[in-house]
Design a protein around this motif. Structure first.
Motif, PDB file in Angstrom:
ATOM      1  N   MET A   1      12.359  47.261  28.718  1.00 59.16           N
ATOM      2  CA  MET A   1      13.408  46.382  29.195  1.00 59.16           C
ATOM      3  C   MET A   1      14.242  45.974  28.000  1.00 59.16           C
ATOM      4  O   MET A   1      13.729  45.674  26.946  1.00 59.16           O
ATOM      5  N   ASN A   2      15.533  45.955  28.180  1.00 57.52           N
ATOM      6  CA  ASN A   2      16.398  45.521  27.091  1.00 57.52           C
ATOM      7  C   ASN A   2      17.467  44.602  27.649  1.00 57.52           C
ATOM      8  O   ASN A   2      17.502  44.325  28.826  1.00 57.52           O
ATOM      9  N   ARG A   3      18.338  44.137  26.772  1.00 53.74           N
ATOM     10  CA  ARG A   3      19.364  43.177  27.199  1.00 53.74           C
ATOM     11  C   ARG A   3      20.293  43.736  28.264  1.00 53.74           C
ATOM     12  O   ARG A   3      20.859  42.987  29.032  1.00 53.74           O
ATOM     13  N   THR A   4      20.467  45.046  28.332  1.00 51.41           N
ATOM     14  CA  THR A   4      21.368  45.599  29.338  1.00 51.41           C
ATOM     15  C   THR A   4      20.720  45.661  30.707  1.00 51.41           C
ATOM     16  O   THR A   4      21.405  45.677  31.708  1.00 51.41           O
ATOM     17  N   THR A   5      19.379  45.701  30.792  1.00 52.18           N
ATOM     18  CA  THR A   5      18.712  45.772  32.090  1.00 52.18           C
ATOM     19  C   THR A   5      18.163  44.426  32.538  1.00 52.18           C
ATOM     20  O   THR A   5      17.922  44.234  33.709  1.00 52.18           O
ATOM     21  N   ARG A   6      17.937  43.512  31.611  1.00 52.21           N
ATOM     22  CA  ARG A   6      17.392  42.204  31.937  1.00 52.21           C
ATOM     23  C   ARG A   6      18.507  41.268  32.373  1.00 52.21           C
ATOM     24  O   ARG A   6      19.529  41.166  31.721  1.00 52.21           O
ATOM     25  N   PRO A   7      18.308  40.550  33.482  1.00 53.39           N
ATOM     26  CA  PRO A   7      19.316  39.558  33.878  1.00 53.39           C
ATOM     27  C   PRO A   7      19.425  38.451  32.830  1.00 53.39           C
ATOM     28  O   PRO A   7      18.472  38.172  32.108  1.00 53.39           O
ATOM     29  N   ARG A   8      20.569  37.818  32.758  1.00 47.28           N
ATOM     30  CA  ARG A   8      20.763  36.707  31.827  1.00 47.28           C
ATOM     31  C   ARG A   8      19.947  35.512  32.308  1.00 47.28           C
ATOM     32  O   ARG A   8      19.830  35.266  33.499  1.00 47.28           O
ATOM     33  N   VAL A  35       3.579  42.101  37.675  1.00 45.54           N
ATOM     34  CA  VAL A  35       3.492  43.068  36.586  1.00 45.54           C
ATOM     35  C   VAL A  35       4.172  42.425  35.381  1.00 45.54           C
ATOM     36  O   VAL A  35       5.326  42.014  35.457  1.00 45.54           O
ATOM     37  N   ASP A  36       3.429  42.310  34.285  1.00 49.46           N
ATOM     38  CA  ASP A  36       3.975  41.724  33.066  1.00 49.46           C
ATOM     39  C   ASP A  36       4.814  42.756  32.336  1.00 49.46           C
ATOM     40  O   ASP A  36       4.360  43.876  32.093  1.00 49.46           O
ATOM     41  N   LEU A  37       6.037  42.390  31.999  1.00 40.34           N
ATOM     42  CA  LEU A  37       6.917  43.243  31.209  1.00 40.34           C
ATOM     43  C   LEU A  37       6.746  42.892  29.735  1.00 40.34           C
ATOM     44  O   LEU A  37       6.200  41.834  29.403  1.00 40.34           O
ATOM     45  N   PRO A  38       7.211  43.752  28.842  1.00 42.12           N
ATOM     46  CA  PRO A  38       7.083  43.440  27.406  1.00 42.12           C
ATOM     47  C   PRO A  38       7.742  42.103  27.068  1.00 42.12           C
ATOM     48  O   PRO A  38       8.833  41.792  27.551  1.00 42.12           O
ATOM     49  N   ARG A  39       7.071  41.327  26.248  1.00 42.70           N
ATOM     50  CA  ARG A  39       7.631  40.029  25.878  1.00 42.70           C
ATOM     51  C   ARG A  39       8.818  40.220  24.937  1.00 42.70           C
ATOM     52  O   ARG A  39       8.927  41.234  24.255  1.00 42.70           O
ATOM     53  N   GLU A  40       9.679  39.235  24.941  1.00 44.95           N
ATOM     54  CA  GLU A  40      10.900  39.277  24.132  1.00 44.95           C
ATOM     55  C   GLU A  40      11.033  37.990  23.334  1.00 44.95           C
ATOM     56  O   GLU A  40      10.683  36.922  23.812  1.00 44.95           O
ATOM     57  N   TRP A  50       9.197  32.941  22.675  1.00 46.82           N
ATOM     58  CA  TRP A  50       8.791  34.187  23.312  1.00 46.82           C
ATOM     59  C   TRP A  50       8.946  34.026  24.809  1.00 46.82           C
ATOM     60  O   TRP A  50       8.539  33.021  25.382  1.00 46.82           O
ATOM     61  N   TRP A  51       9.535  35.026  25.437  1.00 37.64           N
ATOM     62  CA  TRP A  51       9.675  35.046  26.889  1.00 37.64           C
ATOM     63  C   TRP A  51       8.856  36.210  27.414  1.00 37.64           C
ATOM     64  O   TRP A  51       8.962  37.335  26.915  1.00 37.64           O
ATOM     65  N   CYS A  52       8.027  35.959  28.397  1.00 38.12           N
ATOM     66  CA  CYS A  52       7.165  36.987  28.990  1.00 38.12           C
ATOM     67  C   CYS A  52       7.563  37.178  30.453  1.00 38.12           C
ATOM     68  O   CYS A  52       6.954  36.588  31.357  1.00 38.12           O
ATOM     69  N   PRO A  53       8.600  37.985  30.708  1.00 35.19           N
ATOM     70  CA  PRO A  53       9.090  38.146  32.080  1.00 35.19           C
ATOM     71  C   PRO A  53       8.106  38.917  32.947  1.00 35.19           C
ATOM     72  O   PRO A  53       7.308  39.712  32.450  1.00 35.19           O
ATOM     73  N   ARG A  54       8.166  38.656  34.254  1.00 31.47           N
ATOM     74  CA  ARG A  54       7.297  39.320  35.223  1.00 31.47           C
ATOM     75  C   ARG A  54       8.117  39.758  36.425  1.00 31.47           C
ATOM     76  O   ARG A  54       9.104  39.135  36.777  1.00 31.47           O
TER      77      ARG A  54
END
Length: 78
Positions: A1-8, A35-40, A50-54
């Protein structure tokens, strides 16, 4: 996941930011459905955290070495 695919963050609910709801569809999550996505590492004002999106299982596919990869949101229907 990167800034272009992650919602603001600005457009997400508190539940989505905290991992209680899916990042994409806002469906409530439980430990067995999330499902845990890579933390940012994010910056907000003068604070870094640190943000740990799911997401729910409908929004991921298996990536390299079994890592979860975010699937792009489908285009809205007619």
């Amino acid at each position: 996941m990167n800034r272009t695919t992650r919602p603001r963050l600005r457009g997400l609910s508190e539940a989505q930011i905290r991992g209680f709801a899916c990042l994409r569809c806002a469906r409530p999550l439980a430990d067995d459905t999330a499902v845990d996505l890579p933390r940012e590492r994010l910056r907000l004002a003068d604070h870094r955290f640190w943000w740990c999106p799911r997401v729910c299982r409908d929004h991921v596919e298996a990536g390299p070495a079994g890592a979860a990869t975010l699937v792009e949101a489908p285009a809205p229907g007619p």
